[in-house]
Design a protein around this motif. Structure first.
Motif, PDB file in Angstrom:
ATOM      1  N   LEU B 106       0.844  -1.196   0.000  1.00 38.34           N
ATOM      2  CA  LEU B 106       0.000   0.000   0.000  1.00 38.34           C
ATOM      3  C   LEU B 106       0.881   1.248   0.000  1.00 38.34           C
ATOM      4  N   PRO B 107       0.352   2.353  -0.540  1.00 36.07           N
ATOM      5  CA  PRO B 107       1.164   3.573  -0.613  1.00 36.07           C
ATOM      6  C   PRO B 107       1.603   4.090   0.747  1.00 36.07           C
ATOM      7  N   VAL B 108       2.759   4.719   0.767  1.00 34.76           N
ATOM      8  CA  VAL B 108       3.315   5.337   1.963  1.00 34.76           C
ATOM      9  C   VAL B 108       3.389   6.844   1.714  1.00 34.76           C
ATOM     10  N   ASP B 112       5.210  10.051  -1.189  1.00 33.48           N
ATOM     11  CA  ASP B 112       4.170  10.582  -2.077  1.00 33.48           C
ATOM     12  C   ASP B 112       3.725   9.515  -3.068  1.00 33.48           C
ATOM     13  N   GLN B 113       3.375   8.358  -2.546  1.00 36.20           N
ATOM     14  CA  GLN B 113       2.989   7.260  -3.424  1.00 36.20           C
ATOM     15  C   GLN B 113       1.487   7.221  -3.661  1.00 36.20           C
ATOM     16  N   GLY B 114       1.078   6.359  -4.539  1.00 34.54           N
ATOM     17  CA  GLY B 114      -0.318   6.175  -4.901  1.00 34.54           C
ATOM     18  C   GLY B 114      -0.302   5.528  -6.262  1.00 34.54           C
ATOM     19  N   ASP B 145       5.865   2.832  -7.954  1.00 34.97           N
ATOM     20  CA  ASP B 145       4.759   2.362  -7.121  1.00 34.97           C
ATOM     21  C   ASP B 145       3.576   1.856  -7.946  1.00 34.97           C
ATOM     22  N   ASP B 146       3.537   2.183  -9.229  1.00 30.98           N
ATOM     23  CA  ASP B 146       2.486   1.623 -10.096  1.00 30.98           C
ATOM     24  C   ASP B 146       2.825   0.217 -10.580  1.00 30.98           C
ATOM     25  N   LEU B 147       4.035  -0.228 -10.320  1.00 24.81           N
ATOM     26  CA  LEU B 147       4.497  -1.550 -10.749  1.00 24.81           C
ATOM     27  C   LEU B 147       4.427  -1.747 -12.261  1.00 24.81           C
ATOM     28  N   VAL B 148       4.702  -0.680 -12.986  1.00 30.14           N
ATOM     29  CA  VAL B 148       4.770  -0.790 -14.449  1.00 30.14           C
ATOM     30  C   VAL B 148       5.857  -1.792 -14.843  1.00 30.14           C
ATOM     31  N   PRO B 275      -7.370   4.971  -8.108  1.00 31.02           N
ATOM     32  CA  PRO B 275      -8.575   4.527  -7.393  1.00 31.02           C
ATOM     33  C   PRO B 275      -8.453   4.741  -5.881  1.00 31.02           C
ATOM     34  N   GLU B 276      -9.463   5.377  -5.326  1.00 30.90           N
ATOM     35  CA  GLU B 276      -9.477   5.684  -3.893  1.00 30.90           C
ATOM     36  C   GLU B 276      -9.477   4.417  -3.049  1.00 30.90           C
ATOM     37  N   ARG B 277     -10.367   3.496  -3.401  1.00 27.26           N
ATOM     38  CA  ARG B 277     -10.584   2.348  -2.537  1.00 27.26           C
ATOM     39  C   ARG B 277      -9.338   1.473  -2.446  1.00 27.26           C
ATOM     40  N   GLU B 278      -8.756   1.139  -3.596  1.00 26.99           N
ATOM     41  CA  GLU B 278      -7.613   0.238  -3.596  1.00 26.99           C
ATOM     42  C   GLU B 278      -6.391   0.858  -2.925  1.00 26.99           C
ATOM     43  N   ASN B 279      -6.226   2.171  -3.071  1.00 23.24           N
ATOM     44  CA  ASN B 279      -5.061   2.810  -2.452  1.00 23.24           C
ATOM     45  C   ASN B 279      -5.210   2.945  -0.932  1.00 23.24           C
ATOM     46  N   ARG B 280      -6.460   2.835  -0.467  1.00 21.36           N
ATOM     47  CA  ARG B 280      -6.760   2.973   0.966  1.00 21.36           C
ATOM     48  C   ARG B 280      -6.004   4.138   1.598  1.00 21.36           C
TER      49      ARG B 280
END
Lengths: 349, 349
Positions: B106-108, B112-114, B145-148, B275-280
């Motif tokens: 999950l982002p930290v 400044d992740q997401g 952080d997008d795991l491209v 997405p809001e939900r997945e990034n929590r």
């Protein structure tokens, strides 16, 4: 291998192709294709039909190299529904535009004319509308052989549409459309080497243009376009090819765009395709510099290949044209440089 | 009325909307939305719920004005098949990527992740592939952080994939994917305020990054990215929002791009949705400057709204980073300016 070379090997992987077919997929300039073909030929990767670059295929060495390029799909991966444009084409606008422009004037060489497919002109309008630059806006077309003015009028949305063009035949066509369809497109005959008259200066929310692709020509078109706009938030749209404008030239043109206080907000690749058959410009080809460069005199295209990308720019401060007064450039300086290899010499008609 | 104002009236034409809903359609910065809301409120066009900008609607005066905006379709006109991306999403890649990234970190806040939606990460790869920048290329991800990197590895096409990131959790995730899936993604922990090590300098054909959106932060990311590339024809990809980077800031960033010898070849609007939900990242919101600016503390988004545009650039000459050595910027200077209103303060986790 450098990228242009590996792109060419990829294009040829599935067999022999005509120069026109290669050009329809080639992402760099015509001049760079010539250089890449010559280099790959000298290095033994490709062969051609005699002295001419009419048909091109891989040599055995080239075939071996291209077999290593596993997995690259040939047809790109553009969305089949919108051909990669990202736009839903409004059917009603398209149908009406096609009908209205059936008897449009054919291109004239001395103005470097040539029109895109009707669906691409309507897609321009649909994209502009999506960006909020159609409804209730005052829009100027600087040059309009694509008749985007008519596509805009069909929507019934703009507040004002003005066409500036040197070609009086367009004026006559637009006048008739106004009369028969109840449009109110204004036509103003003007050679853009003259400055815009005061009543067209700082008057518009949006411009649309397809500039000449030499650096001085582009600077002139963009300067006149910049002069037409009201100020901050005004938007501009223009087409630009990679075929006659290398990315090095794009770099200089983008510097001009930024210098005039515009920011680039959208670049949509290969948005417009110029149909060979409808333009009936076979007679132009004899005067294209590319024909002798590739030794292909007399070999006309077997498919549509000429295309342009669509730019949207927006003013972040009052636009600052870099050319303000009369422009003393000759036709040759305006229209030709070493990359404009598919631009007709004047006098062909 | 100026364009931002008329856009806002158009958005509100069909009834009351939440701030988040407006933001999801707003083409300018969060700061400019605040200014436009305040101005239109002062002039009597719109009203809000008490002191807070939680829900916004037109006044009677605003409704009358917006009725004149006839014919503007609300939902834009993006192609429904590709959501305006112009790309056919390869189903197999998407399915596999979604599966592999289900248990991603999950982002930290301090980095400044997401992350964007999985389909948008795969669409990036599909677009890059269409541009010839995946198969057989050596690709570096600066921040991932997008795991491209994983989306690239799924295609099996790149020759080399290297991830540079300060977050060791990503390293652990990638190591496991390598082990379990037979990938060979290389992970290199690095704070990009340090220069790239020599073995990562001038080594790559392609970079992908999502830079910090302050001017000094962008300059640093782009400098490191430029340093990673081999030279002419190398390509770069990055995301940029209009939400935290105004078009005036875009103008400065594009000047940097051109100065470093890149040309902008593609700009695809709103390509990625976060997405809001997945990034929590509900817990991040309390630290966003926008919450107090709009007086909406405690009102979390009712929909996804954060999105970025996708740029492709290409080197027309050897890339020239403007920052070469160590970068002495503090975290605050790097991450924050007056437009970065949805960037979390460090210490929120």
């Amino acid at each position: 291998m450098e990228k242009p070379g590996s792109i060419l090997l990829t294009i040829l992987r599935d067999g022999q192709r005509s120069l026109w077919d290669i050009l329809s997929r080639w992402p760099y300039s015509i001049r760079e294709l010539r250089e890449t073909l010559e280099r790959l030929h000298a290095e033994g990767w490709i062969e051609r039909s005699g002295d001419r670059w009419v048909e091109i295929r891989l040599t055995e060495r080239g075939r071996e190299a291209s077999r290593a390029l596993v997995g690259v799909e040939d047809e790109g991966g553009a969305c089949p529904a919108c051909e990669g444009k990202g736009i839903r084409l409004p059917e009603a606008w398209w149908r009406r535009f096609r009908e209205l422009t059936e008897e449009r004037p054919l291109p004239v060489a001395e103005y470097d004319q040539g029109f895109m497919r009707p669906e691409d002109a309507v897609a321009r309008v649909a994209f502009m509308h999506r960006m909020g630059d159609v409804a209730d806006r005052e829009i100027v077309l600087i040059g309009d052989d694509d008749l985007v003015s008519v596509a805009l009028a069909v929507t019934g949305l703009p507040r004002r549409i003005v066409v500036i063009d040197v070609d009086e035949r367009l004026g006559a066509f637009i006048e008739r459309a106004n009369r028969e369809q109840g449009f109110a497109i204004e036509f103003r005959p003007l050679d853009i080497r003259r400055p815009l008259p005061p009543d067209l200066t700082q008057r518009f929310d949006v411009f649309v243009t397809d500039p000449v692709e030499t650096v001085p020509g582009f600077e002139l078109f963009l300067s006149r376009a910049a002069a037409s706009l009201r100020g901050r938030y005004a938007a501009g749209y223009f087409g630009l090819t990679t075929l006659e404008a290398s990315l090095s030239k794009w770099h200089r043109l983008q510097q001009l765009v930024l210098r005039m206080n515009f920011v680039i907000t959208d670049v949509l690749r290969d948005f417009s395709l110029y149909p060979e058959r409808e333009n009936r410009w076979e007679r132009f080809y004899a005067s294209y510099a590319m024909m002798s460069l590739f030794h292909i005199e007399g070999h006309l295209p077997d498919r549509d290949w000429y295309r342009s990308s669509f730019f949207r720019i927006e003013a972040v401060a009052p636009p600052q044209p870099t050319i303000l007064g009369e422009c003393a450039l000759s036709e040759t300086e305006l229209y030709f440089d070493e990359e404009t290899l598919a631009t007709p010499r004047a006098g062909v008609s």
